[in-house]
Design a protein around this motif. Structure first.
Motif, PDB file in Angstrom:
ATOM      1  N   ARG A 274       0.806  -1.222   0.000  1.00  0.00           N
ATOM      2  CA  ARG A 274       0.000   0.000   0.000  1.00  0.00           C
ATOM      3  C   ARG A 274       0.841   1.275   0.000  1.00  0.00           C
ATOM      4  N   ASN A 275       2.158   1.147  -0.096  1.00  0.00           N
ATOM      5  CA  ASN A 275       3.028   2.306  -0.311  1.00  0.00           C
ATOM      6  C   ASN A 275       3.262   2.564  -1.795  1.00  0.00           C
ATOM      7  N   HIS A 276       2.641   1.754  -2.670  1.00  0.00           N
ATOM      8  CA  HIS A 276       2.698   1.946  -4.116  1.00  0.00           C
ATOM      9  C   HIS A 276       1.272   2.095  -4.667  1.00  0.00           C
ATOM     10  N   TYR A 277       1.167   2.829  -5.774  1.00  0.00           N
ATOM     11  CA  TYR A 277      -0.053   2.721  -6.573  1.00  0.00           C
ATOM     12  C   TYR A 277       0.340   2.864  -8.035  1.00  0.00           C
ATOM     13  N   TYR A 278      -0.503   2.313  -8.913  1.00  0.00           N
ATOM     14  CA  TYR A 278      -0.200   2.254 -10.339  1.00  0.00           C
ATOM     15  C   TYR A 278      -1.237   3.012 -11.154  1.00  0.00           C
ATOM     16  N   GLY A 279      -0.768   3.635 -12.238  1.00  0.00           N
ATOM     17  CA  GLY A 279      -1.634   4.162 -13.288  1.00  0.00           C
ATOM     18  C   GLY A 279      -1.345   3.357 -14.546  1.00  0.00           C
ATOM     19  N   THR A 280      -2.392   2.919 -15.255  1.00  0.00           N
ATOM     20  CA  THR A 280      -2.196   1.967 -16.349  1.00  0.00           C
ATOM     21  C   THR A 280      -3.261   2.130 -17.424  1.00  0.00           C
ATOM     22  N   LEU A 281      -2.869   1.902 -18.682  1.00  0.00           N
ATOM     23  CA  LEU A 281      -3.817   1.712 -19.781  1.00  0.00           C
ATOM     24  C   LEU A 281      -3.742   0.253 -20.214  1.00  0.00           C
ATOM     25  N   HIS A 282      -4.911  -0.376 -20.419  1.00  0.00           N
ATOM     26  CA  HIS A 282      -4.976  -1.728 -20.978  1.00  0.00           C
ATOM     27  C   HIS A 282      -5.513  -1.628 -22.401  1.00  0.00           C
ATOM     28  N   TRP A 283      -4.859  -2.297 -23.345  1.00  0.00           N
ATOM     29  CA  TRP A 283      -5.261  -2.251 -24.745  1.00  0.00           C
ATOM     30  C   TRP A 283      -4.573  -3.386 -25.499  1.00  0.00           C
ATOM     31  N   GLY A 284      -5.271  -3.940 -26.458  1.00  0.00           N
ATOM     32  CA  GLY A 284      -4.701  -5.019 -27.244  1.00  0.00           C
ATOM     33  C   GLY A 284      -5.773  -5.765 -28.012  1.00  0.00           C
TER      34      GLY A 284
END
Length: 452
Positions: A274-284
């Protein structure tokens, strides 16, 4: 005190003139005084200027080397000026496509209450394709509002229902079609019978998932969610977006925008807790060729973690780019620029890939986008949820004491059997859940300029 007449004043002190007159043995100094002698009678050394006066020769001006030096200085100066102008032009044309435009605030919620005209519960049993171990509900134990905001909190099934632990393991049928609560039409999402031979188990955890689907969505704009994340091993909070209409096909063809995803594990968890968080795009083109790894990044907090207090998780999205930020738009964690000359199909190098001995066709070939950003050229709605566990690789096998293997038949059993290990790590009360204090959504463009 002395009388005034007894005090020697500067006027009464003998001047150099009188000294030289009275003691003079050299005739040249007799009677010679200057202005400095008058104003500084005690000075021992007089200042003498060596500044040249009048006309004098300047032979260096005729030196050919000086002329060459002048030309060199001019050349260097011109090149420096050209360099500055070039750098300015490059910076301008680099930033210009990503300039800040107008945005219209179309929705704001500070959760004084849960507005069911905007937010809908999504109720299913199968983890929405992730294989998580929670059953999402509309129950007030899992979703409620108080002075802190909206709480989405996981609870144990055998503590909040009449279903016993033995029934979770075997011979119990849970059918959400009967009470009409299921929001899916798929049988596997709405009905399950616990069967130890098949490895089917009633989900041991209940939680919640809320969305603005069909109510509030944007095609280009901004989203900000002010939230505090949960604490507890194998808890998976998320703030994300999905397309209103999957015009390009099933996931991930039509895309997914993850504004925030995290793991509730402690700082010592190898994959980042919980000391990390992610931003992400999923595509394919297919689930097996999801190119999210090209468009993801994590933000690590140096002290404490994201369950210690509230943070604003943000995303800004235009035809030319998407970027994710934390607390302020200047604190970007990931910037993704789109290029007409290299659309996402080319960026993913999908033309070189094949499945079942068939080359992958471009699922976005019919897009009308002129910036190469498909599938991120459609309307997306917002989702808030807290899942528990998964079987899709979000929690890596054999890392951090993970008590189950994703592909194992008894994955959910193994997770539940380890409750004595993970349940004590969950925070008390709503600390094991995600608290959302505010949501804001903007549509790109001036208010009233387009139909929202």
């Amino acid at each position: 005190m002395s009388e005034a007449g007894d005090v020697a004043t500067p006027i009464q002190r003998p001047t150099r003139k009188s000294q030289r007159s009275s003691g003079g043995s050299g005739g040249g100094g007799v009677g010679r005084t200057t202005a400095a002698d008058e104003y500084f009678p005690d000075a021992k050394h007089k200042f003498k200027s060596y500044r040249l006066r009048g006309e004098y020769e300047k032979p260096w001006l005729g030196d050919p080397a000086l002329k060459k030096t002048r030309w060199n200085n001019w050349i260097v100066g011109v090149f420096m000026l050209l360099g500055l102008c070039g750098a300015g032009a490059i910076a301008f044309w680099t930033v210009w496509p990503f300039r800040q435009g107008e945005y219209c605030l179309i929705y704001e919620d500070d959760f004084q209450k849960l507005d069911l005209d905007i937010w809908s519960h999504e109720v299913q049993l199968d983890g929405f394709g992730t294989g998580s171990f929670d059953w999402t509900t509309v129950e007030p134990e899992n979703t409620y509002v108080d002075e802190q905001g909206l709480h989405i909190v996981p609870t144990l099934t055998n503590e909040t229902t009449k279903i016993t632990t033995d029934q979770m393991y075997a011979n119990y049928t849970l059918d959400l079609f009967k009470d009409g609560s299921c929001t899916s039409q798929r049988n596997s999402s709405c009905r399950i019978r616990s069967d130890p031979e098949e490895g089917d188990m009633i989900p041991p955890v209940r939680s919640a998932r809320l969305s603005t689907k069909g109510k509030k969505s944007i095609r280009y704009g901004r989203v900000e969610v002010e939230a505090k994340l949960p604490k507890g091993d194998w808890i998976w909070p998320a703030i994300w977006m999905m397309p209103e209409d999957s015009v390009y096909g099933q996931w991930p063809r039509s895309g997914e925008i993850d504004i925030m995803e995290s793991r509730g594990n402690s700082r010592g968890y190898d994959e980042g807790g919980r000391n990390h968080y992610y931003g992400t795009l999923h595509w394919g083109p297919t689930s097996a060729t999801d190119a999210y790894w090209r468009t993801t990044n994590a933000k690590k907090v140096r002290r404490g973690d994201y369950s210690d207090g509230f943070h604003t998780f943000g995303m800004q999205w235009t035809e030319n780019y998407i970027y994710f930020y934390i607390d302020s738009r200047v604190h970007q964690i990931l910037f993704i620029g789109f290029k007409e000359s290299k659309p996402l199909y080319d960026l993913g190098e999908f033309s070189k890939m094949a499945e079942n001995q068939t080359l992958l066709a471009n699922p976005w070939a019919q897009s009308e986008s002129t910036s190469g950003n498909a599938p991120f050229d459609q309307n997306f709605y917002l989702i808030l949820n807290v899942a528990v566990g998964s079987r899709n690789g979000w929690f890596l096998d054999n890392v951090g004491g993970k008590p189950w293997i994703d592909d194992a038949t008894n994955a959910q059993w193994s997770f539940w059997n380890a409750a004595d290990d993970w349940l004590p790590t969950w925070g008390e009360g709503d600390k094991r859940g995600m608290t959302v204090r505010k949501v804001k959504m903007w549509q790109e463009g001036a208010c009233g300029a387009q139909e929202l």
